[in-house]
Scaffold this motif. Sequence first.
Motif, mmCIF file in Angstrom:
data_model
loop_
_atom_site.group_PDB
_atom_site.id
_atom_site.type_symbol
_atom_site.label_atom_id
_atom_site.label_comp_id
_atom_site.label_asym_id
_atom_site.label_seq_id
_atom_site.Cartn_x
_atom_site.Cartn_y
_atom_site.Cartn_z
ATOM 1 N N PRO A 1 0.817 -1.149 0.013
ATOM 2 C CA PRO A 1 -0.105 0.037 0.043
ATOM 3 C C PRO A 1 0.955 1.219 0.136
ATOM 4 C CG PRO A 1 -0.827 -1.570 1.502
ATOM 5 C CD PRO A 1 0.682 -1.952 1.131
ATOM 6 N N ARG A 2 0.478 2.322 -0.833
ATOM 7 C CA ARG A 2 1.236 3.402 -1.082
ATOM 8 C C ARG A 2 1.559 4.159 0.351
ATOM 9 N NH1 ARG A 2 -2.002 7.787 -1.633
ATOM 10 N NH2 ARG A 2 -3.980 7.519 -1.994
ATOM 11 N N GLU A 3 0.603 4.021 1.223
ATOM 12 C CA GLU A 3 0.668 4.817 2.544
ATOM 13 C C GLU A 3 1.590 4.246 3.305
ATOM 14 O OE1 GLU A 3 -2.073 3.130 1.362
ATOM 15 O OE2 GLU A 3 -3.882 4.486 1.287
ATOM 16 N N CYS A 4 2.070 2.970 2.996
ATOM 17 C CA CYS A 4 2.621 2.056 3.899
ATOM 18 C C CYS A 4 4.069 1.839 3.784
ATOM 19 C CB CYS A 4 1.997 0.822 4.308
ATOM 20 S SG CYS A 4 0.174 1.079 5.019
ATOM 21 N N PHE A 5 4.967 1.197 4.657
ATOM 22 C CA PHE A 5 6.293 0.831 4.397
ATOM 23 C C PHE A 5 6.336 -0.856 4.293
ATOM 24 C CE2 PHE A 5 10.582 0.065 6.360
ATOM 25 C CZ PHE A 5 11.143 0.252 5.186
ATOM 26 N N CYS A 6 6.849 -1.168 3.392
ATOM 27 C CA CYS A 6 7.335 -2.688 3.194
ATOM 28 C C CYS A 6 8.795 -2.919 3.329
ATOM 29 C CB CYS A 6 6.669 -3.291 2.206
ATOM 30 S SG CYS A 6 4.867 -3.419 1.859
ATOM 31 N N PRO A 7 9.095 -3.121 4.667
ATOM 32 C CA PRO A 7 10.739 -3.606 4.686
ATOM 33 C C PRO A 7 11.284 -4.633 3.882
ATOM 34 C CG PRO A 7 9.732 -4.052 6.496
ATOM 35 C CD PRO A 7 8.510 -3.641 5.982
ATOM 36 N N PRO A 8 12.034 -4.684 3.060
ATOM 37 C CA PRO A 8 12.645 -5.666 2.194
ATOM 38 C C PRO A 8 13.210 -6.811 3.034
ATOM 39 C CG PRO A 8 14.067 -3.875 1.799
ATOM 40 C CD PRO A 8 12.876 -3.246 2.651
ATOM 41 N N SER A 9 13.749 -6.541 4.040
ATOM 42 C CA SER A 9 14.323 -7.652 5.127
ATOM 43 C C SER A 9 13.245 -8.260 5.820
ATOM 44 C CB SER A 9 15.379 -6.925 5.868
ATOM 45 O OG SER A 9 14.744 -5.994 6.655
ATOM 46 N N PHE A 10 12.210 -7.752 6.165
ATOM 47 C CA PHE A 10 11.091 -8.341 6.778
ATOM 48 C C PHE A 10 9.703 -8.303 5.927
ATOM 49 C CE2 PHE A 10 9.171 -7.891 11.278
ATOM 50 C CZ PHE A 10 8.704 -9.272 11.218
ATOM 51 N N PRO A 11 9.875 -8.992 5.032
ATOM 52 C CA PRO A 11 8.728 -8.976 3.974
ATOM 53 C C PRO A 11 7.238 -9.350 4.515
ATOM 54 C CG PRO A 11 9.887 -10.990 3.497
ATOM 55 C CD PRO A 11 10.686 -10.265 4.561
ATOM 56 N N ASN A 12 7.110 -10.017 5.684
ATOM 57 C CA ASN A 12 5.949 -10.432 6.309
ATOM 58 C C ASN A 12 5.355 -9.667 7.168
ATOM 59 O OD1 ASN A 12 7.519 -13.648 6.629
ATOM 60 N ND2 ASN A 12 5.667 -13.398 5.281
ATOM 61 N N ALA A 13 6.067 -8.286 7.200
ATOM 62 C CA ALA A 13 5.553 -7.099 8.020
ATOM 63 C C ALA A 13 4.944 -5.835 7.156
ATOM 64 C CB ALA A 13 6.594 -6.761 8.955
ATOM 65 N N LEU A 14 4.026 -5.191 7.899
ATOM 66 C CA LEU A 14 3.741 -3.925 6.908
ATOM 67 C C LEU A 14 3.323 -2.780 7.978
ATOM 68 C CD1 LEU A 14 2.257 -2.812 4.540
ATOM 69 C CD2 LEU A 14 0.229 -3.611 5.097
ATOM 70 N N TYR A 15 4.076 -1.652 7.554
ATOM 71 C CA TYR A 15 4.276 -0.659 8.641
ATOM 72 C C TYR A 15 3.199 0.513 8.229
ATOM 73 C CZ TYR A 15 7.990 -3.232 11.306
ATOM 74 O OH TYR A 15 8.619 -4.026 11.851
ATOM 75 N N CYS A 16 1.998 0.663 8.678
ATOM 76 C CA CYS A 16 1.525 1.809 8.574
ATOM 77 C C CYS A 16 0.978 2.753 9.742
ATOM 78 C CB CYS A 16 0.054 1.162 7.950
ATOM 79 S SG CYS A 16 0.177 -0.112 6.585
ATOM 80 N N ASP A 17 1.976 2.771 10.586
ATOM 81 C CA ASP A 17 1.770 3.530 11.738
ATOM 82 C C ASP A 17 2.213 4.965 11.527
ATOM 83 O OD1 ASP A 17 4.300 1.920 11.446
ATOM 84 O OD2 ASP A 17 4.991 3.069 13.348
ATOM 85 N N ASN A 18 1.430 5.678 12.394
ATOM 86 C CA ASN A 18 1.891 7.374 12.320
ATOM 87 C C ASN A 18 1.525 7.824 10.855
ATOM 88 O OD1 ASN A 18 2.954 7.851 15.130
ATOM 89 N ND2 ASN A 18 4.040 5.994 14.520
ATOM 90 N N LYS A 19 0.645 7.423 10.081
ATOM 91 C CA LYS A 19 0.462 8.026 8.784
ATOM 92 C C LYS A 19 -0.871 8.729 8.736
ATOM 93 C CE LYS A 19 3.837 5.681 7.188
ATOM 94 N NZ LYS A 19 5.039 6.265 6.776
ATOM 95 N N GLY A 20 -1.320 9.162 9.862
ATOM 96 C CA GLY A 20 -2.627 10.012 9.408
ATOM 97 C C GLY A 20 -3.713 9.252 8.884
ATOM 98 N N ARG B 1 0.479 -11.819 2.019
ATOM 99 C CA ARG B 1 1.843 -12.356 2.629
ATOM 100 C C ARG B 1 2.140 -11.958 3.971
ATOM 101 N NH1 ARG B 1 3.674 -7.769 -0.029
ATOM 102 N NH2 ARG B 1 5.178 -6.536 1.308
ATOM 103 N N ILE B 2 1.158 -10.945 4.342
ATOM 104 C CA ILE B 2 1.440 -9.997 5.820
ATOM 105 C C ILE B 2 1.016 -11.001 7.177
ATOM 106 C CG2 ILE B 2 1.065 -8.107 7.248
ATOM 107 C CD1 ILE B 2 2.853 -7.696 4.642
ATOM 108 N N TRP B 3 2.077 -11.092 7.960
ATOM 109 C CA TRP B 3 1.748 -11.743 9.336
ATOM 110 C C TRP B 3 1.589 -10.635 10.304
ATOM 111 C CZ3 TRP B 3 4.783 -16.910 10.589
ATOM 112 C CH2 TRP B 3 4.667 -17.796 9.594
ATOM 113 N N TYR B 4 2.518 -9.575 10.286
ATOM 114 C CA TYR B 4 2.541 -8.565 11.229
ATOM 115 C C TYR B 4 2.150 -7.347 10.662
ATOM 116 C CZ TYR B 4 5.734 -12.157 13.043
ATOM 117 O OH TYR B 4 6.108 -13.787 13.283
ATOM 118 N N LEU B 5 1.136 -6.752 11.208
ATOM 119 C CA LEU B 5 0.445 -5.287 10.934
ATOM 120 C C LEU B 5 0.603 -4.282 11.918
ATOM 121 C CD1 LEU B 5 -1.319 -4.020 8.800
ATOM 122 C CD2 LEU B 5 -2.985 -4.895 9.308
#
Length: 352
Positions: free
Chosen positions: A43-62, A72-76
Motif C-alpha cells: 500500500p502506498r501509505e505504508c512501508f514494506c521493509p525488504p528485510s522483513f517481507p511479512n511485516a507491514l508498517y502503516c503507523d503514524n500515517k494519519g 503475505r503479511i503476518w505482522y500489521l
Amino acid sequence: MILKVYTCLLLLFLVNSMWTRTVRQVYDDLDPDHWSHYTSECPRECFCPPSFPNALYCDNKGLKEIPAIPARIWYLYLQNNLIETLSEKPFVNATHLRWINLNKNKITNSGIESGALSKLKRLLYLFLEDNELEEVPAPLPVGLEQLRLARNKISRIPEGVFSSLENLTLLDLHQNSLLDSALQSDTFQGLNNLMQLNIAKNSLKKMPLSIPANTLQLFLDNNSIEVIPENYFSAIPKVTFLRLNYNKLSDDGIPPNGFNVSSILDLQLSHNQLTKIPPINAHLEHLHLDHNKIKSVNGTQICPVSIALEEDYGYYGNIPRLRYLRLDGNEIQPPIPLDVMICFRLLQAVVI
C-alpha cells in the motif's frame, strides 16, 4: 601528507564496500521477481521493509481507513492513526495475519463490522489499546493468545465473549470503566489457559468473581476494593503475583489467613488502610506494604513459622523465604526489631 590521504581513501573504500555488500545481501536474500512483486502490492501509505517481507508498517500515517492488506503479511502495524472503522474488506486476502497493532486510534464498537475480527482465523495478538471502545468487541478470533484493551471506555463485557478463547494467555482490561456488575460469575468462562489478568484502574469495589483457575498474575491496583472474601484464593491455586495497590483494604477487610497462600510469591498491598501486617505464608518472597497506617512491626507475631522451630531446623528447614520488605510511608520508626531479622533470615532489602 599524501600517505595520510591515501590511508583515508583506503578506509573509505573499505567501509563503502562493506556497506554495499551488507545492503546487497539484504536484497540478494529475496528473489528479484518476488521483490518487485512485494513493491508493487505494498500500500502506498505504508512501508514494506525488504528485510522483513511479512511485516507491514502503516503507523503514524494519519490514516482514517485501513488499506488493503497483502496476502503475505503476518505482522500489521497500524498504531497512532485516526482509524474509526474496522471492516472485513481490507483483510480479505490477509489470511495469514498473526499480529495486529491498532493502538491509539479512534475505533468504536459501532465502527467494527460484525465478523471482521472473527474471520482472522490465525490471529494470535490483538492490540486495541487507547481507542474508544465501550465494550469488549465480539466475536473474536478463536486462536487469540493475547488481547490488549487497556485505556478504552469499556463498561460492559458481552455474555460469552471469552467462552471460545481457550488459547488466551493474557487479557489486559486496565484503565477502563468496569463496575462490579460487569464481572459476572461466568464472565471469564472458557479462559482455561489464562495466565495474566489485568483489571487495574477500574471502578471495582469487590474482588472479581470466578477468576480462571490457571491465573498466575492478577493485577487489581487502583480500584476501590475493601474486602477479600474468605478462601478467595483457593479457587486460583496457582496465583503467584498479586497486586492490590491503591485500594481501600483495612484490617477488618482481610480474613485471618486471607494472604496465607503458599502459591503467592509477590504480594503488593501498598497505599491501603492497613494498621498491621497481615499473616503471610513462608513461601512469600516480596511484600509491599508501603503507605499504609502501620505503626509497629513485631517479628514474633508476623513470622509465618515459630522462631524457636526455625532455630532448630536452621537453613535446612522450612524457613521463611521473604527477601524484600517495603514499609516506608507508614508510622514505623527505625530500627527494624531484631526478631524480624531472626525470622526472615533471607531478607536482602528492607525499606522503611
